[in-house]
Scaffold this active site. Sequence first.
Site, PDB file in Angstrom:
ATOM      1  N   GLY A  11      26.726  30.296  12.673  1.00 49.93           N
ATOM      2  CA  GLY A  11      26.728  31.317  11.462  1.00 49.93           C
ATOM      3  C   GLY A  11      26.081  32.477  11.890  1.00 49.93           C
ATOM      4  O   GLY A  11      25.628  32.881  13.105  1.00 49.93           O
ATOM      5  N   CYS A  12      25.572  33.166  10.905  1.00 46.17           N
ATOM      6  CA  CYS A  12      24.870  34.552  11.034  1.00 46.17           C
ATOM      7  C   CYS A  12      23.564  34.203  11.941  1.00 46.17           C
ATOM      8  O   CYS A  12      22.971  33.378  11.414  1.00 46.17           O
ATOM      9  CB  CYS A  12      24.658  35.002   9.827  1.00 46.17           C
ATOM     10  SG  CYS A  12      23.597  36.751   9.810  1.00 46.17           S
ATOM     11  N   PHE A  13      23.380  34.955  12.517  1.00 50.78           N
ATOM     12  CA  PHE A  13      22.226  35.065  13.446  1.00 50.78           C
ATOM     13  C   PHE A  13      20.814  35.058  12.817  1.00 50.78           C
ATOM     14  O   PHE A  13      19.679  34.594  12.896  1.00 50.78           O
ATOM     15  CB  PHE A  13      22.120  35.629  14.949  1.00 50.78           C
ATOM     16  CG  PHE A  13      22.673  37.114  14.847  1.00 50.78           C
ATOM     17  CD1 PHE A  13      22.352  37.968  13.849  1.00 50.78           C
ATOM     18  CD2 PHE A  13      23.027  37.338  16.046  1.00 50.78           C
ATOM     19  CE1 PHE A  13      22.735  39.406  14.017  1.00 50.78           C
ATOM     20  CE2 PHE A  13      23.497  38.909  16.257  1.00 50.78           C
ATOM     21  CZ  PHE A  13      23.195  39.749  15.015  1.00 50.78           C
TER      22      PHE A  13
END
Length: 179
Positions: A11-13
């Site tokens: 997902g989002c880093f």
Amino acid sequence: MTIETTTLGGGCFWCLEAVYLDVRGVTAVESGYAGGEMRNPGYEQVCGGQTGHAEVVRVSFDTEVISFREILGIFFAIHDPTTLNRQGNDVGTQYRSVIFTHSDAQDATARELIAEIERQAVYDAPVVTQVQPVPQYWPGEAYHQRYFERNPYQGYCMVVVGPKVAKFRKQFKSHLKAR
């Protein structure tokens, strides 16, 4: 000190980076991009879903303090490895669940752990996490590094990143860095 590196997408880093920065034994975390065809992609290009890259974190850790398997245990606890190309409202191949391994030993450990998770039916759906040798990696822009630490009151951070970090801190107290 024996330093090993892995590259993880879940997902989002910003979420992964914020968690791994808190892990005892982790010596460095960098947000970036891996797994696509374009050379030196930028955030807007990756978010557009046209480059094939995943948002990833490159995590370096001291194996005398924390094992690769423990790094992966945290990884599987802080994201949903059963949703293909999606984490919550973040949708697209750039948000896929992927372990980019840096050695044959990491590859074997990742595959063994996924098989164990499947045998134990930890999740209600099959694990879709990809396991691949690390491809070309590109560091993310400077403003993405330590994003949650610098922007805790930004909307996404308050709604998505903060709760993941809180969950990690509660579930993995023994793995927290001393404050």
